[in-house]
Design a protein around this motif. Structure first.
Motif, PDB file in Angstrom:
ATOM      1  N   VAL A 101      -9.703   3.316  -4.087  1.00  0.00           N
ATOM      2  CA  VAL A 101      -9.938   4.288  -2.407  1.00  0.00           C
ATOM      3  C   VAL A 101      -9.321   3.204  -1.753  1.00  0.00           C
ATOM      4  N   GLU A 102      -9.630   1.618  -2.404  1.00  0.00           N
ATOM      5  CA  GLU A 102      -8.605   0.230  -1.625  1.00  0.00           C
ATOM      6  C   GLU A 102      -7.340   0.756  -1.539  1.00  0.00           C
ATOM      7  N   LYS A 103      -6.334   1.439  -1.840  1.00  0.00           N
ATOM      8  CA  LYS A 103      -5.345   1.696  -2.001  1.00  0.00           C
ATOM      9  C   LYS A 103      -4.775   0.286  -2.838  1.00  0.00           C
ATOM     10  N   GLU A 104      -5.673   0.281  -4.194  1.00  0.00           N
ATOM     11  CA  GLU A 104      -4.468  -0.348  -5.275  1.00  0.00           C
ATOM     12  C   GLU A 104      -4.906   0.825  -6.413  1.00  0.00           C
ATOM     13  N   LEU A 105      -4.113  -0.301  -7.499  1.00  0.00           N
ATOM     14  CA  LEU A 105      -4.073   0.649  -8.953  1.00  0.00           C
ATOM     15  C   LEU A 105      -4.811  -0.487 -10.062  1.00  0.00           C
ATOM     16  N   ALA A 106      -5.446   0.805 -10.233  1.00  0.00           N
ATOM     17  CA  ALA A 106      -6.013   0.268 -11.351  1.00  0.00           C
ATOM     18  C   ALA A 106      -5.610   0.762 -13.087  1.00  0.00           C
ATOM     19  N   LEU A 107      -4.966  -0.431 -13.815  1.00  0.00           N
ATOM     20  CA  LEU A 107      -5.044  -0.125 -15.154  1.00  0.00           C
ATOM     21  C   LEU A 107      -5.944  -0.106 -16.155  1.00  0.00           C
ATOM     22  N   LEU A 108      -5.446   0.603 -17.458  1.00  0.00           N
ATOM     23  CA  LEU A 108      -6.746   0.419 -18.570  1.00  0.00           C
ATOM     24  C   LEU A 108      -5.559   0.898 -19.385  1.00  0.00           C
ATOM     25  N   VAL A 109      -5.910   0.368 -20.856  1.00  0.00           N
ATOM     26  CA  VAL A 109      -5.481   0.081 -21.527  1.00  0.00           C
ATOM     27  C   VAL A 109      -6.381   0.110 -23.276  1.00  0.00           C
ATOM     28  N   ASP A 124      -4.692   4.336 -12.571  1.00  0.00           N
ATOM     29  CA  ASP A 124      -5.566   5.234 -11.074  1.00  0.00           C
ATOM     30  C   ASP A 124      -5.412   4.503  -9.898  1.00  0.00           C
ATOM     31  N   SER A 125      -5.049   5.492  -8.550  1.00  0.00           N
ATOM     32  CA  SER A 125      -5.291   4.928  -7.776  1.00  0.00           C
ATOM     33  C   SER A 125      -6.848   4.384  -6.968  1.00  0.00           C
ATOM     34  N   LYS A 181       0.337  -1.560  -0.318  1.00  0.00           N
ATOM     35  CA  LYS A 181       0.317  -0.742   0.066  1.00  0.00           C
ATOM     36  C   LYS A 181       0.752   1.103  -0.225  1.00  0.00           C
ATOM     37  N   ASP A 182       1.967   1.111   1.197  1.00  0.00           N
ATOM     38  CA  ASP A 182       2.853   2.170   0.967  1.00  0.00           C
ATOM     39  C   ASP A 182       4.138   2.735  -0.320  1.00  0.00           C
ATOM     40  N   GLY A 183       3.787   1.361  -1.531  1.00  0.00           N
ATOM     41  CA  GLY A 183       4.622   1.195  -2.624  1.00  0.00           C
ATOM     42  C   GLY A 183       3.919   1.942  -3.816  1.00  0.00           C
ATOM     43  N   LEU A 184       2.587   2.324  -3.925  1.00  0.00           N
ATOM     44  CA  LEU A 184       2.350   2.906  -4.688  1.00  0.00           C
ATOM     45  C   LEU A 184       2.541   3.240  -5.687  1.00  0.00           C
ATOM     46  N   SER A 185       3.371   4.428  -5.376  1.00  0.00           N
ATOM     47  CA  SER A 185       3.561   5.443  -6.288  1.00  0.00           C
ATOM     48  C   SER A 185       5.443   4.917  -6.973  1.00  0.00           C
ATOM     49  N   ALA A 186       6.027   4.047  -6.545  1.00  0.00           N
ATOM     50  CA  ALA A 186       7.127   3.217  -7.064  1.00  0.00           C
ATOM     51  C   ALA A 186       6.268   2.452  -8.401  1.00  0.00           C
ATOM     52  N   VAL A 187       5.470   1.810  -7.729  1.00  0.00           N
ATOM     53  CA  VAL A 187       4.772   0.750  -9.050  1.00  0.00           C
ATOM     54  C   VAL A 187       5.199   1.676 -10.047  1.00  0.00           C
ATOM     55  N   ALA A 188       3.655   3.220  -9.836  1.00  0.00           N
ATOM     56  CA  ALA A 188       3.380   3.911 -11.028  1.00  0.00           C
ATOM     57  C   ALA A 188       4.478   4.391 -11.668  1.00  0.00           C
ATOM     58  N   GLU A 189       5.710   4.496 -11.084  1.00  0.00           N
ATOM     59  CA  GLU A 189       6.905   5.270 -11.586  1.00  0.00           C
ATOM     60  C   GLU A 189       7.344   3.777 -12.653  1.00  0.00           C
ATOM     61  N   LYS A 190       7.460   2.487 -12.245  1.00  0.00           N
ATOM     62  CA  LYS A 190       7.693   1.558 -13.645  1.00  0.00           C
ATOM     63  C   LYS A 190       6.965   1.338 -13.887  1.00  0.00           C
ATOM     64  N   ASP A 238       3.060  11.912  -5.455  1.00  0.00           N
ATOM     65  CA  ASP A 238       4.226  12.656  -3.682  1.00  0.00           C
ATOM     66  C   ASP A 238       3.174  12.409  -2.903  1.00  0.00           C
ATOM     67  N   GLU A 239       1.479  12.485  -2.508  1.00  0.00           N
ATOM     68  CA  GLU A 239       1.085  11.881  -2.110  1.00  0.00           C
ATOM     69  C   GLU A 239       0.525  10.475  -1.543  1.00  0.00           C
ATOM     70  N   GLY A 240       1.238   9.541  -2.314  1.00  0.00           N
ATOM     71  CA  GLY A 240       1.085   8.041  -2.839  1.00  0.00           C
ATOM     72  C   GLY A 240      -0.453   7.563  -3.630  1.00  0.00           C
ATOM     73  N   GLU A 241      -0.709   8.360  -4.171  1.00  0.00           N
ATOM     74  CA  GLU A 241      -1.804   7.843  -4.976  1.00  0.00           C
ATOM     75  C   GLU A 241      -1.966   8.693  -6.460  1.00  0.00           C
ATOM     76  N   PRO A 242      -1.271   7.613  -7.084  1.00  0.00           N
ATOM     77  CA  PRO A 242      -0.552   8.369  -8.748  1.00  0.00           C
ATOM     78  C   PRO A 242      -1.598   7.777  -9.472  1.00  0.00           C
ATOM     79  N   ARG A 243      -1.687   8.964 -10.764  1.00  0.00           N
ATOM     80  CA  ARG A 243      -1.961   8.755 -11.620  1.00  0.00           C
ATOM     81  C   ARG A 243      -1.972   9.088 -12.899  1.00  0.00           C
ATOM     82  N   LEU A 244      -1.704   8.432 -13.773  1.00  0.00           N
ATOM     83  CA  LEU A 244      -1.293   8.448 -15.353  1.00  0.00           C
ATOM     84  C   LEU A 244      -1.729   8.608 -16.273  1.00  0.00           C
TER      85      LEU A 244
END
Length: 160
Positions: free
Chosen positions: A137-145, A134-135, A87-96, A115-121
Motif C-alpha cells: 500500500v506504500e507503493k513499494e515492492l515486497a520480495l519473499l523467497v 507483491d506491491s 513509485k511509477d516504476g514498480l512494474s519495470a522492476v517487477a519485469e526485471k 499494467d496497473e503499476g501494482e505488480p504481483r508475481l
C-alpha cells in the motif's frame, strides 16, 4: 498486507514444496534462499535499499495439507521491502525480477496487475524454492523467497 506473500508464506506442505527439500539442512536452505534473492535483484536500477522484514527470520513450521498435526519439518524464508524505487516504476522492476528468475532457469507461475503499476508475481525453482513479489500500500515492492520443507537437525520448539 501482501496477498501473494501471505499465500506463499503459509507453505502448506505440497509435493512441489517438498521434492528434494527433505535432504536440506537449515544452513543449505538459508544459503540457497539468499543466493536466489541476490539473483533476482541483480541489475535493478536504481538499486533498491533492501529492508529485511524481521518476521521472516522466525521459525516457520510446515503445515500439512491434511490433518492438523505438525510434521516436524520447517522451511526458511527471507522477505524484504525493496525501498527507494520510483513509485511509477514498480512494474519495470517487477519485469526485471521476472526476467532474472526466468534467465536462471526458474518458472514463473503467476503474474498479476503489471499494467496497473501494482505488480504481483510468484515462481518456483525445480528444487522446490518459491518466489513471491507483491506491491504494498506504500507503493513499494515486497520480495519473499522460501525453501521447501525439510527436517531440521533438532526439532522446532513449536513441535510437541
Amino acid at each position: 498486507m501482501l496477498v501473494v506473500l501471505g499465500g506463499l508464506g503459509g507453505c502448506a506442505r505440497s509435493d512441489s514444496m517438498t521434492d528434494g527439500g527433505s535432504k536440506l539442512t537449515e544452513a543449505q536452505a538459508t544459503a540457497r534462499v539468499e543466493e536466489l534473492i541476490r539473483q533476482v535483484v541483480s541489475g535493478i536500477t536504481p538499486k533498491p535499499r533492501m529492508e529485511l522484514i524481521p518476521t521472516s527470520l522466525a521459525e516457520h513450521p510446515c503445515i500439512p495439507n491434511e490433518g492438523s498435526a505438525l510434521t516436524g519439518e520447517i522451511y526458511v524464508v527471507r522477505s524484504y521491502h525493496l525501498k527507494d524505487l520510483p513509485k511509477d516504476g514498480l512494474s519495470a522492476v517487477a519485469e526485471k525480477i521476472r526476467g532474472n528468475w526466468e534467465s536462471a532457469g526458474h518458472k514463473i507461475t503467476m503474474t498479476y496487475r503489471f499494467d496497473e503499476g501494482e505488480p504481483r508475481l510468484s515462481g518456483e525453482t525445480s528444487d522446490g524454492f518459491g518466489l513471491a513479489l507483491d506491491s504494498t500500500v506504500e507503493k513499494e515492492l515486497a520480495l519473499l523467497v522460501q525453501s521447501p520443507c525439510f527436517r531440521p537437525s533438532t526439532s522446532p520448539s513449536a513441535t510437541p
